[in-house]
Each structure stands twice: as structure tokens, then as C-alpha cells.
Design a protein around this motif. Structure first.
Motif, PDB file in Angstrom:
ATOM      1  N   ASP A  74      54.042  13.809  27.180  1.00 36.87           N
ATOM      2  CA  ASP A  74      52.618  13.613  27.450  1.00 36.87           C
ATOM      3  C   ASP A  74      51.819  13.248  26.218  1.00 36.87           C
ATOM      4  O   ASP A  74      50.590  13.388  26.203  1.00 36.87           O
ATOM      5  CB  ASP A  74      52.029  14.872  28.096  1.00 36.87           C
ATOM      6  N   GLY A  75      52.487  12.785  25.159  1.00 31.02           N
ATOM      7  CA  GLY A  75      51.759  12.309  23.997  1.00 31.02           C
ATOM      8  C   GLY A  75      51.976  13.138  22.743  1.00 31.02           C
ATOM      9  O   GLY A  75      52.772  14.084  22.707  1.00 31.02           O
ATOM     10  N   GLN A  76      51.229  12.776  21.710  1.00 30.22           N
ATOM     11  CA  GLN A  76      51.440  13.316  20.379  1.00 30.22           C
ATOM     12  C   GLN A  76      51.207  14.827  20.297  1.00 30.22           C
ATOM     13  O   GLN A  76      52.009  15.551  19.704  1.00 30.22           O
ATOM     14  CB  GLN A  76      50.533  12.597  19.381  1.00 30.22           C
ATOM     15  N   THR A  77      50.124  15.315  20.876  1.00 33.39           N
ATOM     16  CA  THR A  77      49.860  16.756  20.792  1.00 33.39           C
ATOM     17  C   THR A  77      50.942  17.551  21.517  1.00 33.39           C
ATOM     18  O   THR A  77      51.350  18.624  21.055  1.00 33.39           O
ATOM     19  CB  THR A  77      48.478  17.116  21.376  1.00 33.39           C
ATOM     20  N   TYR A  78      51.421  17.018  22.629  1.00 26.62           N
ATOM     21  CA  TYR A  78      52.513  17.670  23.358  1.00 26.62           C
ATOM     22  C   TYR A  78      53.748  17.765  22.475  1.00 26.62           C
ATOM     23  O   TYR A  78      54.399  18.811  22.391  1.00 26.62           O
ATOM     24  CB  TYR A  78      52.834  16.891  24.633  1.00 26.62           C
ATOM     25  N   ILE A  80      54.030  17.667  19.165  1.00 27.43           N
ATOM     26  CA  ILE A  80      53.853  18.570  18.021  1.00 27.43           C
ATOM     27  C   ILE A  80      53.912  20.024  18.479  1.00 27.43           C
ATOM     28  O   ILE A  80      54.608  20.854  17.877  1.00 27.43           O
ATOM     29  CB  ILE A  80      52.529  18.276  17.297  1.00 27.43           C
ATOM     30  N   ASN A  81      53.200  20.353  19.556  1.00 24.84           N
ATOM     31  CA  ASN A  81      53.225  21.725  20.065  1.00 24.84           C
ATOM     32  C   ASN A  81      54.633  22.141  20.477  1.00 24.84           C
ATOM     33  O   ASN A  81      55.041  23.285  20.242  1.00 24.84           O
ATOM     34  CB  ASN A  81      52.270  21.870  21.252  1.00 24.84           C
ATOM     35  N   LYS A  82      55.364  21.227  21.069  1.00 20.39           N
ATOM     36  CA  LYS A  82      56.732  21.551  21.462  1.00 20.39           C
ATOM     37  C   LYS A  82      57.598  21.803  20.240  1.00 20.39           C
ATOM     38  O   LYS A  82      58.397  22.744  20.207  1.00 20.39           O
ATOM     39  CB  LYS A  82      57.332  20.418  22.299  1.00 20.39           C
ATOM     40  N   GLY A  83      57.437  20.986  19.217  1.00 18.67           N
ATOM     41  CA  GLY A  83      58.206  21.179  17.997  1.00 18.67           C
ATOM     42  C   GLY A  83      57.931  22.519  17.350  1.00 18.67           C
ATOM     43  O   GLY A  83      58.843  23.189  16.858  1.00 18.67           O
ATOM     44  N   VAL A  84      56.656  22.933  17.355  1.00 20.57           N
ATOM     45  CA  VAL A  84      56.297  24.230  16.759  1.00 20.57           C
ATOM     46  C   VAL A  84      56.901  25.374  17.573  1.00 20.57           C
ATOM     47  O   VAL A  84      57.332  26.390  17.004  1.00 20.57           O
ATOM     48  CB  VAL A  84      54.770  24.382  16.647  1.00 20.57           C
ATOM     49  N   LYS A  85      56.970  25.234  18.876  1.00 25.74           N
ATOM     50  CA  LYS A  85      57.585  26.276  19.708  1.00 25.74           C
ATOM     51  C   LYS A  85      59.071  26.425  19.391  1.00 25.74           C
ATOM     52  O   LYS A  85      59.626  27.531  19.458  1.00 25.74           O
ATOM     53  CB  LYS A  85      57.395  25.942  21.197  1.00 25.74           C
ATOM     54  N   ILE A  86      59.720  25.333  19.048  1.00 23.20           N
ATOM     55  CA  ILE A  86      61.130  25.381  18.688  1.00 23.20           C
ATOM     56  C   ILE A  86      61.311  26.028  17.321  1.00 23.20           C
ATOM     57  O   ILE A  86      62.277  26.757  17.076  1.00 23.20           O
ATOM     58  CB  ILE A  86      61.724  23.955  18.702  1.00 23.20           C
ATOM     59  N   ALA A  87      60.367  25.788  16.432  1.00 26.18           N
ATOM     60  CA  ALA A  87      60.435  26.334  15.074  1.00 26.18           C
ATOM     61  C   ALA A  87      60.313  27.857  15.102  1.00 26.18           C
ATOM     62  O   ALA A  87      59.553  28.414  15.883  1.00 26.18           O
ATOM     63  CB  ALA A  87      59.322  25.740  14.219  1.00 26.18           C
ATOM     64  N   LYS A  88      61.051  28.524  14.236  1.00 25.04           N
ATOM     65  CA  LYS A  88      60.989  29.986  14.142  1.00 25.04           C
ATOM     66  C   LYS A  88      60.651  30.435  12.726  1.00 25.04           C
ATOM     67  O   LYS A  88      60.779  31.616  12.402  1.00 25.04           O
ATOM     68  CB  LYS A  88      62.335  30.600  14.569  1.00 25.04           C
ATOM     69  N   THR A  89      60.207  29.526  11.899  1.00 23.84           N
ATOM     70  CA  THR A  89      59.945  29.830  10.498  1.00 23.84           C
ATOM     71  C   THR A  89      58.540  30.373  10.297  1.00 23.84           C
ATOM     72  O   THR A  89      57.676  30.266  11.158  1.00 23.84           O
ATOM     73  CB  THR A  89      60.123  28.563   9.646  1.00 23.84           C
ATOM     74  N   GLN A  90      58.297  30.932   9.110  1.00 23.31           N
ATOM     75  CA  GLN A  90      56.990  31.503   8.791  1.00 23.31           C
ATOM     76  C   GLN A  90      55.911  30.430   8.730  1.00 23.31           C
ATOM     77  O   GLN A  90      54.781  30.649   9.145  1.00 23.31           O
ATOM     78  CB  GLN A  90      57.059  32.236   7.449  1.00 23.31           C
ATOM     79  N   TYR A  91      56.275  29.261   8.213  1.00 26.51           N
ATOM     80  CA  TYR A  91      55.320  28.163   8.054  1.00 26.51           C
ATOM     81  C   TYR A  91      55.800  26.938   8.813  1.00 26.51           C
ATOM     82  O   TYR A  91      57.002  26.729   9.019  1.00 26.51           O
ATOM     83  CB  TYR A  91      55.163  27.796   6.579  1.00 26.51           C
ATOM     84  N   GLY A 172      47.990  26.486  19.316  1.00 23.98           N
ATOM     85  CA  GLY A 172      48.286  25.179  18.736  1.00 23.98           C
ATOM     86  C   GLY A 172      47.223  24.132  18.985  1.00 23.98           C
ATOM     87  O   GLY A 172      46.028  24.427  19.069  1.00 23.98           O
ATOM     88  N   LEU A 173      47.665  22.889  19.128  1.00 26.81           N
ATOM     89  CA  LEU A 173      46.747  21.764  19.293  1.00 26.81           C
ATOM     90  C   LEU A 173      46.161  21.721  20.694  1.00 26.81           C
ATOM     91  O   LEU A 173      46.848  21.999  21.681  1.00 26.81           O
ATOM     92  CB  LEU A 173      47.468  20.447  18.997  1.00 26.81           C
ATOM     93  N   ASN A 174      44.901  21.312  20.760  1.00 33.35           N
ATOM     94  CA  ASN A 174      44.188  21.182  22.029  1.00 33.35           C
ATOM     95  C   ASN A 174      44.512  19.826  22.653  1.00 33.35           C
ATOM     96  O   ASN A 174      44.143  18.782  22.111  1.00 33.35           O
ATOM     97  CB  ASN A 174      42.683  21.320  21.773  1.00 33.35           C
ATOM     98  N   HIS A 175      45.160  19.846  23.817  1.00 32.37           N
ATOM     99  CA  HIS A 175      45.589  18.601  24.468  1.00 32.37           C
ATOM    100  C   HIS A 175      44.427  17.740  24.941  1.00 32.37           C
ATOM    101  O   HIS A 175      44.611  16.548  25.231  1.00 32.37           O
ATOM    102  CB  HIS A 175      46.489  18.909  25.666  1.00 32.37           C
ATOM    103  N   SER A 176      43.244  18.291  25.039  1.00 32.02           N
ATOM    104  CA  SER A 176      42.111  17.518  25.562  1.00 32.02           C
ATOM    105  C   SER A 176      41.609  16.479  24.564  1.00 32.02           C
ATOM    106  O   SER A 176      40.892  15.551  24.942  1.00 32.02           O
ATOM    107  CB  SER A 176      40.965  18.446  25.962  1.00 32.02           C
ATOM    108  N   TYR A 177      41.989  16.627  23.294  1.00 30.96           N
ATOM    109  CA  TYR A 177      41.576  15.667  22.276  1.00 30.96           C
ATOM    110  C   TYR A 177      42.700  14.657  22.030  1.00 30.96           C
ATOM    111  O   TYR A 177      43.864  15.029  21.895  1.00 30.96           O
ATOM    112  CB  TYR A 177      41.203  16.372  20.976  1.00 30.96           C
TER     113      TYR A 177
END
Length: 257
Positions: A74-78, A80-91, A172-177
């Protein structure tokens, strides 16, 4: 197509997410700039089902990746948010597929590891490059000031590292933007967790070319930015409606790409 790779067991504090869609012309340079950083990191690529050479480029470097997939989304914000959910690191950080890290990113990251205060975001300095990767300018950056944030986004997204715990708490990122979602993110994190840490190191390069969102969606970006400032600040400086009508002309005049 989905391809998950086994992660190594070494200590790692940073995940870098690369959202990708039909930017094969720049993607390899982006990936290489991440791989060559001399510290342990996790690399996650979320591709939106590219039809160009992107997937073949990703496969070329998949031994360095902790996760990658290529399928319609569903686009760029989707992505990025998905990638962060996969990540388990502190940063976490994200690098758009047409941008690159500079060698200064290593010093920038290592300085964060010695920081005792729990800043939500750390940010550095960024240069502008053209389609041929030639430097054409510098992104305006400043130490964190709330008032200045009402006037412009002085935080360059590719220069940032974000505390994942705080990212998750604001969802995370707001999908409305569609164009100013990073500006909304800075405001959301600042309002909840306080000011960011500025580290004056050139650590990244953002590419200016005719297909960028900042070029293709300039009017949308300013409308969204105005809405964001009103939402978090309560009032909108007169600069926003005035500057909107001159911004694209000024950008073309200053940065010839």
C-alpha cells in the motif's frame, strides 16, 4: 516473492529499512552504502513489487540481508512500518532507495551508543546529490528548536536514527500522509518524548531528481505540512501559505537537477 534470510547472532543495535519500488537505477548504490558501514547492523528491504531490475539487484546482495520481500503493498509508509515491525533492535533507521549513507554515518552511529539520555531521535547533516551522485547542495539543518520546527522541517530523514520503543508507542508513520509523513513523525515523537539530539556530522545524501515525491507532490507536501503544524502547534505561521507558491520555483532555481 518473499525471501527470509537467517540473521546472525552477533550483538546488533540498529536495523536499517530500505523501502523500494521501481528505483533500480539507484537501488544498488543505496544498498552498497549500507553494506559498507563498518559496524554490525540488520538490513531489511521491503519492495512493493517492482517491475524493473530492483529484484535482481536485491538478490545480488541477499547474503547481506536479514530480510527482504517483493510484493505489491500500500505504498511507502506501509513498507517502512512493516520493516520496523520486523526489526527487533533498539534503534531503527530507514533509507529511501534513491538515497545513500556517507562514511560519516559510522561516527554518527557510534557516538549515539555513548549517549546516556534517552532521546527519541538522533539526527545529523545531509547533502543533496543529483541523479549522477554529484553534490549540488546542503540540506538546511539546525539544533532542535520547537519554533523552528513550526516553520520548516530542518530534520533530514536519511540522517536520523530513531529509538524503536518510542516509534512503536506512537504506531510509526501515519498512513494518511502521502508526502510529509516524516514531518508528522518528528512532531509526534517530539510532543510525546521531547527534543531530539543533533549531532553535527554529514552522514547521508538525499537525491534530487524529477521523480522524487518532493518534486512530484510539492503542493501536496505543503498542504500536508500546514495541516501537521496546525494539528500539533495550534496555529500556522504565515510562512506556509505564502512560501507554498514560490517553493517549487526556488528549488529549481537553487538546485538544478
Amino acid at each position: 516473492m518473499i525471501n527470509k534470510l537467517k540473521s546472525n547472532n552477533n550483538v546488533c543495535n540498529l536495523s536499517i529499512i530500505i523501502p523500494s519500488f521501481n528505483q533500480g537505477i539507484y537501488l544498488e548504490e543505496c544498498i552498497k552504502s549500507v553494506i559498507k558501514l563498518d559496524f554490525n547492523k540488520k538490513i531489511i528491504i521491503i519492495d512493493g513489487g517492482s517491475k524493473d531490475e530492483s529484484v535482481s539487484i536485491i538478490k545480488k546482495y541477499e547474503r547481506y540481508l536479514d530480510f527482504w520481500e517483493s510484493k505489491p503493498d500500500d505504498g511507502q509508509t506501509y513498507a517502512i512500518n512493516k520493516g520496523v515491525k520486523i526489526a527487533k533492535t533498539q534503534y531503527i533507521s530507514w533509507l529511501n532507495s534513491d538515497d545513500v549513507y556517507l562514511s560519516g554515518f559510522e561516527k554518527f552511529y557510534k557516538s549515539i551508543l555513548n549517549e546516556k539520555k534517552n532521546y527519541p531521535v538522533f539526527y545529523g547533516r545531509t547533502i543533496f546529490i543529483d541523479k549522477n551522485s554529484e553534490k549540488i547542495g546542503r540540506y538546511f539543518t539546525h539544533r532542535f528548536l520547537r519554533y523552528l520546527l513550526t516553520l520548516r522541517c530542518f530534520i533530514s530523514q536519511p540522517s536520523t536514527i530513531i529509538r524503536r520503543e518510542y516509534w512503536n508507542q506512537i504506531d510509526g508513520l501515519n498512513h494518511s500522509y502521502k508526502a510529509a509523513f516524516d514531518y508528522d513523525l518528528w512532531w509526534a515523537l517530539f510532543k510525546k518524548y521531547g527534543e531530539f539530539k543533533f549531532i553535527s556530522i554529514y552522514n547521508s545524501a538525499t537525491r534530487l531528481h524529477k521523480d522524487t515525491k518532493s518534486n512530484q507532490m510539492r503542493s501536496v507536501q505543503y498542504d500536508e505540512s500546514t495541516k501537521i503544524v496546525k494539528n500539533y502547534n495550534g496555529c500556522v505561521p504565515i510562512k506556509w501559505p505564502i512560501y507554498k507558491y514560490f517553493s517549487l520555483f526556488l528549488r529549481k532555481f537553487i538546485y538544478r537537477y
